[in-house]
Write an enzyme that holds these catalytic residues in place. Sequence first.
Site, mmCIF file in Angstrom:
data_model
loop_
_atom_site.group_PDB
_atom_site.id
_atom_site.type_symbol
_atom_site.label_atom_id
_atom_site.label_comp_id
_atom_site.label_asym_id
_atom_site.label_seq_id
_atom_site.Cartn_x
_atom_site.Cartn_y
_atom_site.Cartn_z
ATOM 1 N N HIS A 364 0.833 -1.199 0.000
ATOM 2 C CA HIS A 364 0.000 0.000 0.000
ATOM 3 C C HIS A 364 0.869 1.251 0.000
ATOM 4 C CE1 HIS A 364 -4.055 -1.871 1.327
ATOM 5 N NE2 HIS A 364 -4.024 -1.625 0.048
ATOM 6 N N ARG A 471 -9.421 -9.905 -7.184
ATOM 7 C CA ARG A 471 -9.095 -11.050 -6.338
ATOM 8 C C ARG A 471 -10.097 -11.098 -5.180
ATOM 9 N NH1 ARG A 471 -4.492 -8.144 -7.706
ATOM 10 N NH2 ARG A 471 -2.798 -9.291 -8.714
ATOM 11 N N ARG A 507 -12.593 -12.916 -10.056
ATOM 12 C CA ARG A 507 -12.072 -14.285 -10.021
ATOM 13 C C ARG A 507 -12.727 -15.037 -8.872
ATOM 14 N NH1 ARG A 507 -5.736 -14.829 -9.318
ATOM 15 N NH2 ARG A 507 -6.249 -14.207 -7.185
ATOM 16 N N GLU A 605 -3.359 -20.504 -16.880
ATOM 17 C CA GLU A 605 -2.177 -20.482 -16.018
ATOM 18 C C GLU A 605 -1.425 -21.805 -16.090
ATOM 19 O OE1 GLU A 605 -3.609 -18.123 -12.149
ATOM 20 O OE2 GLU A 605 -5.105 -19.525 -12.934
ATOM 21 N N ASN A 628 1.918 -14.644 -14.668
ATOM 22 C CA ASN A 628 2.845 -15.033 -13.602
ATOM 23 C C ASN A 628 2.914 -16.550 -13.450
ATOM 24 O OD1 ASN A 628 3.144 -12.316 -13.169
ATOM 25 N ND2 ASN A 628 1.816 -12.255 -11.386
ATOM 26 N N ASP A 629 1.755 -17.182 -13.259
ATOM 27 C CA ASP A 629 1.740 -18.629 -13.055
ATOM 28 C C ASP A 629 2.078 -19.385 -14.333
ATOM 29 O OD1 ASP A 629 1.314 -19.245 -10.353
ATOM 30 O OD2 ASP A 629 -0.775 -18.652 -10.495
ATOM 31 N N ARG A 639 9.311 -18.243 -8.737
ATOM 32 C CA ARG A 639 9.824 -16.866 -8.760
ATOM 33 C C ARG A 639 10.045 -16.295 -7.373
ATOM 34 N NH1 ARG A 639 5.010 -13.258 -9.321
ATOM 35 N NH2 ARG A 639 3.213 -14.558 -8.877
ATOM 36 N N CYS A 676 -3.039 -10.713 -17.878
ATOM 37 C CA CYS A 676 -2.891 -10.005 -16.613
ATOM 38 C C CYS A 676 -1.647 -10.513 -15.899
ATOM 39 C CB CYS A 676 -4.125 -10.181 -15.730
ATOM 40 S SG CYS A 676 -4.356 -11.857 -15.105
#
Length: 698
Positions: A364, A471, A507, A605, A628-629, A639, A676
């Site tokens: 944040h 999310r 999601r 993914e 990412n995945d 990672r 994404c």
Amino acid sequence: MHSPLASLITLVETIARTQDPEAMMDTIVERLCDLMHAEVCSLYLCNPEQDTLILAATRGLSREAVGKVSLNLNEGLVGHIAASLSTLNIADAPSDDRFVYIPETHEQSYHRFMGVPLIHLRKLVGVLVVQGTLNQQFNDDEEAFLITVASQLAGTLHHLQRSGSWMSQPTLSSYERYKGVKGSSGIGTGRLWVIDPHMTLDQVEAGINSDAIAETADFHQAIEWVAEELEAGSGRLGNHLPGDLHALFGVYQMMLNSPELKQGVEEKIKQGDSAPWALCQVIREMAHLFEQSNDPYLKARSEDITNIGQRILNQLLQHDRQVTEAPDEALILCGELISITDLAEFPLKRIHGIVCTAGSSLSHTAIVANALGIPAVMAVEDLKPAKFRGKRVIVDGNRGECIVTPPDALLNEYKRMIAEEQRFIAGLDKLKSLPAETLDGFRVELLTNTGLLADATPGLERGAEGVGLYRSEIPFMIHDSFPTEEEQLRIYQKVLAAYAPKPVSMRSLDIGGDKQLPYFEMSEENPYLGWRGIRFTLDNTQLLITQIRAMLRANIANGNLKLLVPMVSRVDEMMTFRQHVEKAVDDLNKLGYPAQLPSIGMMVEVPSAMLLIPKLAPYIDFVSVGSNDLTQYLLAVDRNNPRVSALFDHLHPAVMLALEYIQKECENLNLPLSVCGEMASDPVAVLVMIALGYQSIS
């Protein structure tokens, strides 16, 4: 040698207790001389530019040579070891053709020579050398021991070598450069203003209470003080925050008043723990739930919980920071993590940059800095803020680094860059409301990712066209039980209403494996390949149906919901999910709720989902690539593992080929497609994706 393993463990433990860099290097050479019964032990480190080796520490050679003797790679025996990255063990060094005599070292009386390279994550750190007067090679056991020592020390010495702080030659620049993670773009200069609590949560020791009622009262008083502090900060900073980013103060207040925190601390105090120790344990437990997540966004939320805990601790121990009037000039705020309430203590016009020794680009701190236009660098390694208190600092959020005590010439160049960047940003403001389109007419949809309503504000303020990934895990992770349909409904309604009529892809619950719930224990040897995502929710149908119903009901007044399914690997998973959604729509309509069937998409993914797109097409309306995945699974690289994270590369040829294959399949099937993840924030990767034909980026 006697007990080489025990000797190695002792050596490493001794070094671990040594905080001073010079003392650490001296300890290494002193202990190795004793352990190997050698007359000489020397440590050579690469300079940060990796083009020369400098004698950093020695026992046996002249101490005056330390910091002065420099060898090029492939110069002398030491340079040969560095260039070849191999061990060298010879009986008579002076007779070797590669030997270079350096008068300053006074090494003419030594014959046998053994050196090994220090290598960390494929990069040369330096060379470790032992020498002796005998005219014979070191034996095999001694060679094996030195190789083992080098492998253990390379990681320890890597950060020291890279920082350059061990170099003290007068010819070197006086300024220091520290690398971190890009938090918020831009460049700022000012004096370093350190924000540090008098006691951190990590420093709290186990303790017992003598009066549980009094300690519980003290805890609640501390909660009230922090609540007042947040309220005051909200008033000071709120007018400067765009849109609903001001809601972050509400998020902090919600965490502060969560039953999990209050009841957890109260229970431990009843069991006999002191209030500070009870608080410390509960905060660690709550933060741990998020820390173990493989999702970088969720991992970053642990920082918010820790920050709240730290503030409560300061009030509980009455160890608030001493109020010191900040100078009326440009400041760079620096600390482990700078919270939104820390920012509220300063006039915004004075804050020209933020440097944090912890955190990530999804903290944040970074999100707020981005919204306020303040350059920020997160997770800066090796920086000790107290050492540079009040010093001139440059924060380069574009490169993810900070420069301490820069020379005037460098400072002036950065000031020129700041002025140039301000002119560039002013030009971009005119474009943010226009569609994202290339000069040859290729239209690209730009979406934002979020998990808390406030986090998307910077994107929306800069022209985001909706939410590509919401999310939904956080309401599940911060409760002490599964949230009800009504509780979820209230959250989803606010999210959808905030972006309407722009689309929001929500999601479904991506819990399991690396994202643990405090009230649903799961233990797996390999969580990344385990019970997670759609596998978990299909096996817990009641949870899935409840969430689907809450999302469908939230969409009735907004009409902008899109459902997104994570971790799909089989056709029957999407087929079953769609059946559940269709049945939920029918059931809600029978109850008088005019629910409609939204677009249903799947995340690619898992490589198997990529190969099954034609078979999955009848059950989906769109596809979203979870870069990412997908990269992680294609390359078999974790990672978050520092040993292999450098191999995580979303521009790897295999990833490019996969993206090309997915785009062609979706184009042939007329399926809308987006990407994404971190890849979508990399300008180079974005250009590649546009070239491949991707028209939606989140």
